[in-house]
Design an enzyme around this catalytic site. Structure first.
Site, PDB file in Angstrom:
ATOM      1  N   THR A 125     -44.132  -9.428  -5.177  1.00 59.66           N
ATOM      2  CA  THR A 125     -44.164  -9.760  -3.754  1.00 59.66           C
ATOM      3  C   THR A 125     -43.695 -11.194  -3.484  1.00 59.66           C
ATOM      4  O   THR A 125     -43.799 -12.067  -4.355  1.00 59.66           O
ATOM      5  CB  THR A 125     -45.614  -9.591  -3.234  1.00 59.66           C
ATOM      6  OG1 THR A 125     -45.712 -10.140  -1.927  1.00 59.66           O
ATOM      7  CG2 THR A 125     -46.631 -10.300  -4.120  1.00 59.66           C
ATOM      8  N   ASP A 126     -43.249 -11.407  -2.251  1.00 61.52           N
ATOM      9  CA  ASP A 126     -42.859 -12.769  -1.832  1.00 61.52           C
ATOM     10  C   ASP A 126     -44.051 -13.738  -1.871  1.00 61.52           C
ATOM     11  O   ASP A 126     -43.867 -14.948  -1.984  1.00 61.52           O
ATOM     12  CB  ASP A 126     -42.243 -12.755  -0.427  1.00 61.52           C
ATOM     13  CG  ASP A 126     -43.108 -12.117   0.651  1.00 61.52           C
ATOM     14  OD1 ASP A 126     -44.251 -11.703   0.354  1.00 61.52           O
ATOM     15  OD2 ASP A 126     -42.636 -12.025   1.807  1.00 61.52           O
ATOM     16  N   GLU A 127     -45.275 -13.186  -1.800  1.00 59.26           N
ATOM     17  CA  GLU A 127     -46.447 -14.067  -1.677  1.00 59.26           C
ATOM     18  C   GLU A 127     -46.658 -14.946  -2.898  1.00 59.26           C
ATOM     19  O   GLU A 127     -47.378 -15.940  -2.839  1.00 59.26           O
ATOM     20  CB  GLU A 127     -47.715 -13.250  -1.428  1.00 59.26           C
ATOM     21  CG  GLU A 127     -47.596 -12.385  -0.205  1.00 59.26           C
ATOM     22  CD  GLU A 127     -48.918 -12.095   0.477  1.00 59.26           C
ATOM     23  OE1 GLU A 127     -49.941 -12.691   0.117  1.00 59.26           O
ATOM     24  OE2 GLU A 127     -48.897 -11.260   1.393  1.00 59.26           O
ATOM     25  N   TYR A 151     -55.197 -12.663  -3.970  1.00 60.12           N
ATOM     26  CA  TYR A 151     -54.231 -11.562  -4.159  1.00 60.12           C
ATOM     27  C   TYR A 151     -52.925 -12.098  -4.748  1.00 60.12           C
ATOM     28  O   TYR A 151     -52.420 -11.596  -5.759  1.00 60.12           O
ATOM     29  CB  TYR A 151     -53.952 -10.861  -2.817  1.00 60.12           C
ATOM     30  CG  TYR A 151     -52.675 -10.041  -2.827  1.00 60.12           C
ATOM     31  CD1 TYR A 151     -52.589  -8.859  -3.557  1.00 60.12           C
ATOM     32  CD2 TYR A 151     -51.540 -10.452  -2.112  1.00 60.12           C
ATOM     33  CE1 TYR A 151     -51.402  -8.108  -3.589  1.00 60.12           C
ATOM     34  CE2 TYR A 151     -50.361  -9.721  -2.131  1.00 60.12           C
ATOM     35  CZ  TYR A 151     -50.300  -8.551  -2.868  1.00 60.12           C
ATOM     36  OH  TYR A 151     -49.140  -7.818  -2.901  1.00 60.12           O
ATOM     37  N   LYS A 155     -51.045 -11.367  -8.404  1.00 56.15           N
ATOM     38  CA  LYS A 155     -49.684 -10.829  -8.552  1.00 56.15           C
ATOM     39  C   LYS A 155     -48.808 -11.817  -9.339  1.00 56.15           C
ATOM     40  O   LYS A 155     -47.989 -11.415 -10.166  1.00 56.15           O
ATOM     41  CB  LYS A 155     -49.058 -10.559  -7.171  1.00 56.15           C
ATOM     42  CG  LYS A 155     -49.701  -9.424  -6.387  1.00 56.15           C
ATOM     43  CD  LYS A 155     -49.501  -8.056  -7.013  1.00 56.15           C
ATOM     44  CE  LYS A 155     -48.080  -7.557  -6.932  1.00 56.15           C
ATOM     45  NZ  LYS A 155     -47.971  -6.158  -7.464  1.00 56.15           N
TER      46      LYS A 155
HETATM   47  P1  NAD Z   1     -51.198   0.228  -1.364  1.00 52.61           P
HETATM   48  O1  NAD Z   1     -52.469  -0.551  -1.328  1.00 52.61           O
HETATM   49  O2  NAD Z   1     -50.803   1.052  -0.185  1.00 52.61           O
HETATM   50  O3  NAD Z   1     -51.196   1.218  -2.620  1.00 52.61           O
HETATM   51  C1  NAD Z   1     -51.673   0.836  -3.872  1.00 52.61           C
HETATM   52  C2  NAD Z   1     -51.839   2.109  -4.725  1.00 52.61           C
HETATM   53  O4  NAD Z   1     -52.283   1.713  -6.034  1.00 52.61           O
HETATM   54  C3  NAD Z   1     -52.890   3.082  -4.173  1.00 52.61           C
HETATM   55  O5  NAD Z   1     -52.394   4.392  -4.212  1.00 52.61           O
HETATM   56  C4  NAD Z   1     -54.066   2.908  -5.127  1.00 52.61           C
HETATM   57  O6  NAD Z   1     -54.871   4.079  -5.257  1.00 52.61           O
HETATM   58  C5  NAD Z   1     -53.346   2.560  -6.425  1.00 52.61           C
HETATM   59  N1  NAD Z   1     -54.209   1.822  -7.369  1.00 52.61           N
HETATM   60  C6  NAD Z   1     -54.986   0.749  -7.107  1.00 52.61           C
HETATM   61  N2  NAD Z   1     -55.640   0.368  -8.214  1.00 52.61           N
HETATM   62  C7  NAD Z   1     -55.237   1.208  -9.204  1.00 52.61           C
HETATM   63  C8  NAD Z   1     -55.535   1.296 -10.597  1.00 52.61           C
HETATM   64  N3  NAD Z   1     -56.395   0.452 -11.188  1.00 52.61           N
HETATM   65  N4  NAD Z   1     -54.941   2.278 -11.319  1.00 52.61           N
HETATM   66  C9  NAD Z   1     -54.083   3.155 -10.734  1.00 52.61           C
HETATM   67  N5  NAD Z   1     -53.766   3.104  -9.423  1.00 52.61           N
HETATM   68  C10 NAD Z   1     -54.331   2.144  -8.665  1.00 52.61           C
HETATM   69  O7  NAD Z   1     -50.075  -0.835  -1.715  1.00 52.61           O
HETATM   70  P2  NAD Z   1     -48.550  -0.909  -1.229  1.00 52.61           P
HETATM   71  O8  NAD Z   1     -48.488  -1.652   0.046  1.00 52.61           O
HETATM   72  O9  NAD Z   1     -47.940   0.419  -1.346  1.00 52.61           O
HETATM   73  O10 NAD Z   1     -47.966  -1.875  -2.365  1.00 52.61           O
HETATM   74  C11 NAD Z   1     -47.448  -1.340  -3.579  1.00 52.61           C
HETATM   75  C12 NAD Z   1     -46.992  -2.484  -4.456  1.00 52.61           C
HETATM   76  O11 NAD Z   1     -45.990  -3.247  -3.786  1.00 52.61           O
HETATM   77  C13 NAD Z   1     -48.095  -3.482  -4.806  1.00 52.61           C
HETATM   78  O12 NAD Z   1     -47.934  -3.867  -6.142  1.00 52.61           O
HETATM   79  C14 NAD Z   1     -47.858  -4.636  -3.861  1.00 52.61           C
HETATM   80  O13 NAD Z   1     -48.313  -5.839  -4.429  1.00 52.61           O
HETATM   81  C15 NAD Z   1     -46.358  -4.613  -3.728  1.00 52.61           C
HETATM   82  N6  NAD Z   1     -45.811  -5.141  -2.461  1.00 52.61           N
HETATM   83  C16 NAD Z   1     -46.300  -4.707  -1.265  1.00 52.61           C
HETATM   84  C17 NAD Z   1     -45.722  -5.189  -0.085  1.00 52.61           C
HETATM   85  C18 NAD Z   1     -46.195  -4.715   1.264  1.00 52.61           C
HETATM   86  O14 NAD Z   1     -45.754  -5.256   2.268  1.00 52.61           O
HETATM   87  N7  NAD Z   1     -47.053  -3.728   1.367  1.00 52.61           N
HETATM   88  C19 NAD Z   1     -44.692  -6.117  -0.151  1.00 52.61           C
HETATM   89  C20 NAD Z   1     -44.230  -6.537  -1.396  1.00 52.61           C
HETATM   90  C21 NAD Z   1     -44.792  -6.034  -2.543  1.00 52.61           C
HETATM   91  O1  TDX Z   2     -55.705  -8.088  11.725  1.00 48.45           O
HETATM   92  C1  TDX Z   2     -54.768  -8.835  11.372  1.00 48.45           C
HETATM   93  N1  TDX Z   2     -54.362  -9.833  12.189  1.00 48.45           N
HETATM   94  C2  TDX Z   2     -53.367 -10.712  11.857  1.00 48.45           C
HETATM   95  O2  TDX Z   2     -53.045 -11.620  12.633  1.00 48.45           O
HETATM   96  C3  TDX Z   2     -54.083  -8.653  10.108  1.00 48.45           C
HETATM   97  C4  TDX Z   2     -54.494  -7.550   9.175  1.00 48.45           C
HETATM   98  C5  TDX Z   2     -53.076  -9.540   9.808  1.00 48.45           C
HETATM   99  N2  TDX Z   2     -52.733 -10.550  10.634  1.00 48.45           N
HETATM  100  C6  TDX Z   2     -51.650 -11.472  10.246  1.00 48.45           C
HETATM  101  C7  TDX Z   2     -51.812 -12.106   8.876  1.00 48.45           C
HETATM  102  C8  TDX Z   2     -50.374 -12.265   8.408  1.00 48.45           C
HETATM  103  O3  TDX Z   2     -49.843 -13.469   8.915  1.00 48.45           O
HETATM  104  O4  TDX Z   2     -50.463 -10.673  10.156  1.00 48.45           O
HETATM  105  C9  TDX Z   2     -49.634 -11.092   9.054  1.00 48.45           C
HETATM  106  C10 TDX Z   2     -49.449  -9.913   8.119  1.00 48.45           C
HETATM  107  O5  TDX Z   2     -50.699  -9.635   7.520  1.00 48.45           O
HETATM  108  P1  TDX Z   2     -50.884  -8.455   6.458  1.00 48.45           P
HETATM  109  O6  TDX Z   2     -50.410  -7.190   7.060  1.00 48.45           O
HETATM  110  O7  TDX Z   2     -52.275  -8.536   5.926  1.00 48.45           O
HETATM  111  O8  TDX Z   2     -49.809  -8.855   5.355  1.00 48.45           O
HETATM  112  P2  TDX Z   2     -49.610 -10.179   4.457  1.00 48.45           P
HETATM  113  O9  TDX Z   2     -50.860 -10.940   4.319  1.00 48.45           O
HETATM  114  O10 TDX Z   2     -48.403 -10.888   4.976  1.00 48.45           O
HETATM  115  O11 TDX Z   2     -49.280  -9.483   3.024  1.00 48.45           O
HETATM  116  C11 TDX Z   2     -48.380  -8.365   2.981  1.00 48.45           C
HETATM  117  O12 TDX Z   2     -47.117  -8.724   2.531  1.00 48.45           O
HETATM  118  C12 TDX Z   2     -46.936  -8.973   1.168  1.00 48.45           C
HETATM  119  C13 TDX Z   2     -48.939  -7.207   2.141  1.00 48.45           C
HETATM  120  O13 TDX Z   2     -50.250  -6.883   2.566  1.00 48.45           O
HETATM  121  C14 TDX Z   2     -48.935  -7.550   0.689  1.00 48.45           C
HETATM  122  O14 TDX Z   2     -49.363  -6.425  -0.092  1.00 48.45           O
HETATM  123  C15 TDX Z   2     -47.539  -7.910   0.293  1.00 48.45           C
HETATM  124  O15 TDX Z   2     -47.536  -8.335  -1.045  1.00 48.45           O
END
Ligand code: NAD
Ligand code: TDX
Length: 347
Positions: A125-127, A151, A155
């Site tokens: 992730t970018d984070e 988090y 990562k």
């Molecule tokens: P999500 O939370 O929707 O899904 C995570 C999945 O992992 C779930 O199905 C959960 O059951 C499974 N899981 C959790 N712990 C586990 C374990 N110990 N063993 C097996 N499975 C397990 O997450 P997402 O948003 O789909 O993100 C997927 C990946 O992409 C993550 O690694 C996250 O860090 C990365 N990512 C997410 C974003 C975003 O914006 N959502 C952006 C960049 C990177």
């Molecule tokens: O209720 C809210 N109110 C609010 O203002 C929530 C849930 C979020 N926010 C803000 C916080 C952030 O600035 O919105 C922005 C986005 O928040 P999230 O959806 O929690 O995402 P972020 O913290 O940016 O992280 C996401 O991007 C990178 C994903 O959750 C991560 O899994 C990914 O790695």
């Protein structure tokens, strides 16, 4: 190509499973997912049409026996999506983040090393880069890792482990780092689906701080296509940033959602800021574009409007999450209670 996908019942993982099965008739997938609160088999209901090309296994990536039993089947590539993914939850308690994001990645890496798996792809992730000022250039792969939330730290730790297994043992590893995803099947704790579903029910929309934190948005399908390229064409040991140059302050997104749903801006409630809240993320994806020929296809406004429509049309999906009913789906599928590991093809 045989893939072991972890976390394939979550938001991005389930979209990726469909992307690969639809795109390549010769791809088969074993999907290892623990079904935490974020894993939802309902995301994969339509996968049954792919028969034995998709096999779901319930289990923990931190469980060496479970992981070795699957990796001994010798997949061509392991793609690690499994993670605890919500920043706010990591601030409340980061134990599960250490367990899954760090220990789980190490267990996968050890098994891949033992069974000489040709490629390991880590979905990061970018984070991990930390926060940008408004006038900073976007993150490049060469930027220093500087995570600010538990988090992000978990990562970043996983990324460093992956790097070390490449350098130390010569394992073929690729890391992708993507910006904020949006699209269908995103768990309604994240900004966009939370705001859409709250607005649809006229609940308050909690905006952290001044609402001016900036995120760089990408449609999940564009992310999946980038991962696909990284798997097939990414250079070993390399990191690839993924982003679609779509930066917006949170408040703009929230107002757009309300306008689209013809709801009043009075639903917006400014609440206490997230501790350690990163001000801005932005990704420079030039390496992905120039080396691997990737480009995003989904325009942000269009993608966001389609996503809003998807949540309107799939109210049952998110209502079952909000009520907790989705947790019963596993029992409905398997006729047994949650708790044990199980395996079943989707046919
Ligand atoms: P999500 O939370 O929707 O899904 C995570 C999945 O992992 C779930 O199905 C959960 O059951 C499974 N899981 C959790 N712990 C586990 C374990 N110990 N063993 C097996 N499975 C397990 O997450 P997402 O948003 O789909 O993100 C997927 C990946 O992409 C993550 O690694 C996250 O860090 C990365 N990512 C997410 C974003 C975003 O914006 N959502 C952006 C960049 C990177
Ligand atoms: O209720 C809210 N109110 C609010 O203002 C929530 C849930 C979020 N926010 C803000 C916080 C952030 O600035 O919105 C922005 C986005 O928040 P999230 O959806 O929690 O995402 P972020 O913290 O940016 O992280 C996401 O991007 C990178 C994903 O959750 C991560 O899994 C990914 O790695």
């Amino acid at each position: 190509m045989k893939l072991l996908v972890t976390g394939g019942c979550g938001f991005i993982g389930s979209n990726f499973v469909f992307h690969m099965l639809e795109s390549y008739p010769d791809v088969s997938i074993v999907n290892l997912d623990l079904l935490t609160y974020a894993g939802n088999l309902e995301n994969l209901q339509d996968v049954t049409s792919y028969g034995e090309r998709h096999r779901f296994v319930r289990g923990d990536i931190s469980d060496p026996d479970m992981v070795c039993s699957l990796i001994s089947e010798k997949p061509d590539v392991v793609v690690n999506f499994a993670a605890e993914s919500h920043v706010d939850r990591s601030i409340m308690d980061c134990c599960a983040f250490i367990h899954t994001n760090i220990r789980g990645t190490q267990v996968l890496l050890d098994a891949c090393r033992q069974y000489k798996i040709p490629r390991f792809v880590q979905i990061s992730t970018d984070e991990v880069y930390g926060s940008l000022a408004l006038d900073d250039p976007p993150f490049c792969e060469t930027n220093q890792i500087c995570p600010n939330s538990p988090y992000a730290a978990s990562k970043a730790s996983a990324d460093l482990l992956v790097r070390s297994y490449h350098k130390t043992y010569g394992m073929d590893c690729v890391i992708t780092r993507c910006s904020n995803n949006y699209g269908p099947y995103q768990f309604p704790e994240k900004l966009i689906p939370l705001m859409i579903t709250n607005a649809l029910h006229d609940f308050q929309l909690p905006v952290y701080g001044d609402g001016l934190n900036v995120r760089d948005w990408i449609h999940v399908q564009d992310h999946c296509r980038a991962i696909d390229l990284a798997i097939r064409k990414g250079r070993t040991g390399e990191v690839y940033n993924i982003g679609a140059d779509s930066e917006f302050p949170n408040i703009e997104i929230v107002k757009h959602i309300l306008d689209r749903l013809s709801k009043s801006h009075s639903l917006i409630t400014f609440v206490k800021d997230r501790p350690g809240h990163d001000r801005r993320y932005a990704m420079n994806a030039a390496k992905m574009r120039n080396e691997l020929g990737w480009q995003p296809l989904v325009d942000f406004r269009e993608g966001l409007n389609q996503t809003i429509s998807w949540y309107i049309e799939h109210e049952m999906w998110w209502q079952r999450i909000k009520s907790g009913q989705y947790l019963n789906y596993y029992e409905e599928w398997y006729g047994s209670s949650l708790g044990g590991a199980a395996t079943k093809t989707s046919s």
